[in-house]
Scaffold this motif. Structure first.
Motif, PDB file in Angstrom:
ATOM      1  N   LYS A   1     -23.451   1.476  -3.050  1.00 46.44           N
ATOM      2  CA  LYS A   1     -22.943   0.539  -4.051  1.00 46.44           C
ATOM      3  C   LYS A   1     -23.124  -0.905  -3.596  1.00 46.44           C
ATOM      4  O   LYS A   1     -23.512  -1.769  -4.392  1.00 46.44           O
ATOM      5  CB  LYS A   1     -21.460   0.805  -4.334  1.00 46.44           C
TER       6      LYS A   1
ATOM      7  N   ASN B   1     -25.469  -3.666  -5.366  1.00 47.09           N
ATOM      8  CA  ASN B   1     -24.942  -4.952  -5.809  1.00 47.09           C
ATOM      9  C   ASN B   1     -25.807  -6.099  -5.301  1.00 47.09           C
ATOM     10  O   ASN B   1     -26.129  -7.026  -6.050  1.00 47.09           O
ATOM     11  CB  ASN B   1     -23.499  -5.132  -5.337  1.00 47.09           C
ATOM     12  N   TYR B   2     -26.172  -6.056  -4.014  1.00 51.73           N
ATOM     13  CA  TYR B   2     -27.022  -7.106  -3.459  1.00 51.73           C
ATOM     14  C   TYR B   2     -28.392  -7.131  -4.141  1.00 51.73           C
ATOM     15  O   TYR B   2     -28.924  -8.207  -4.435  1.00 51.73           O
ATOM     16  CB  TYR B   2     -27.194  -6.937  -1.944  1.00 51.73           C
TER      17      TYR B   2
ATOM     18  N   SER C   1     -29.105  -6.114  -7.192  1.00 56.44           N
ATOM     19  CA  SER C   1     -28.975  -6.612  -8.566  1.00 56.44           C
ATOM     20  C   SER C   1     -28.760  -8.121  -8.592  1.00 56.44           C
ATOM     21  O   SER C   1     -29.302  -8.812  -9.463  1.00 56.44           O
ATOM     22  CB  SER C   1     -27.838  -5.892  -9.291  1.00 56.44           C
TER      23      SER C   1
END
Length: 128
Positions: free
Chosen positions: A45, A49-50, A52
């Motif tokens: 996750k 996140n990084y 995206s």
């Protein structure tokens, strides 16, 4: 096919099966596997996140560049007026009274102290 006889037979079969107690090593290994899988999912996750965020930033920059490139839009330099000379002419006779500046600083410090004190008291009240 779900007749009362088949239901009874299934019930009897399940009652005949004896549940064995699992060993402590099995439980430890199972819990370790679960914890490892949870940490792997958490890392995935974070990495997603990084990725995206990086893709979002890259798209913010690349989309306008590609639009300018493919549409052959030419950017001409813009001549800005000399703002510094205009501002300096406005503030030539500008002076600040030190008493007023000191009063503003005192008010700012009092407000800062008040907010710190209120936060401290609210945390103290939450703990009790």
């Amino acid at each position: 096919m779900n007749t009362p006889k088949t239901k009874d037979k299934l019930k009897e079969l399940f009652h005949e099966i004896k549940m064995e107690k699992s060993s402590d090593d099995f439980m430890k290994n199972l819990m370790l596997r679960v914890e490892k899988e949870a940490t792997i999912q958490k890392k995935r996750k974070i990495i997603l996140n990084y990725i995206s965020i990086t893709i979002g930033i890259a798209s913010i920059i690349l989309i306008p560049v590609l639009i300018f490139y493919f549409l052959n839009i030419k950017i001409t330099p813009i001549q800005l007026p000399d703002i510094f000379s205009e501002i300096s002419s406005v503030f030539e006779n500008f002076s600040i009274d030190p008493n007023i500046a000191l009063l503003g600083l005192v008010i700012l410090l009092l407000l800062l102290g008040d907010s710190i004190l209120r936060k401290f008291l609210s945390r103290k009240n939450e703990l009790t």
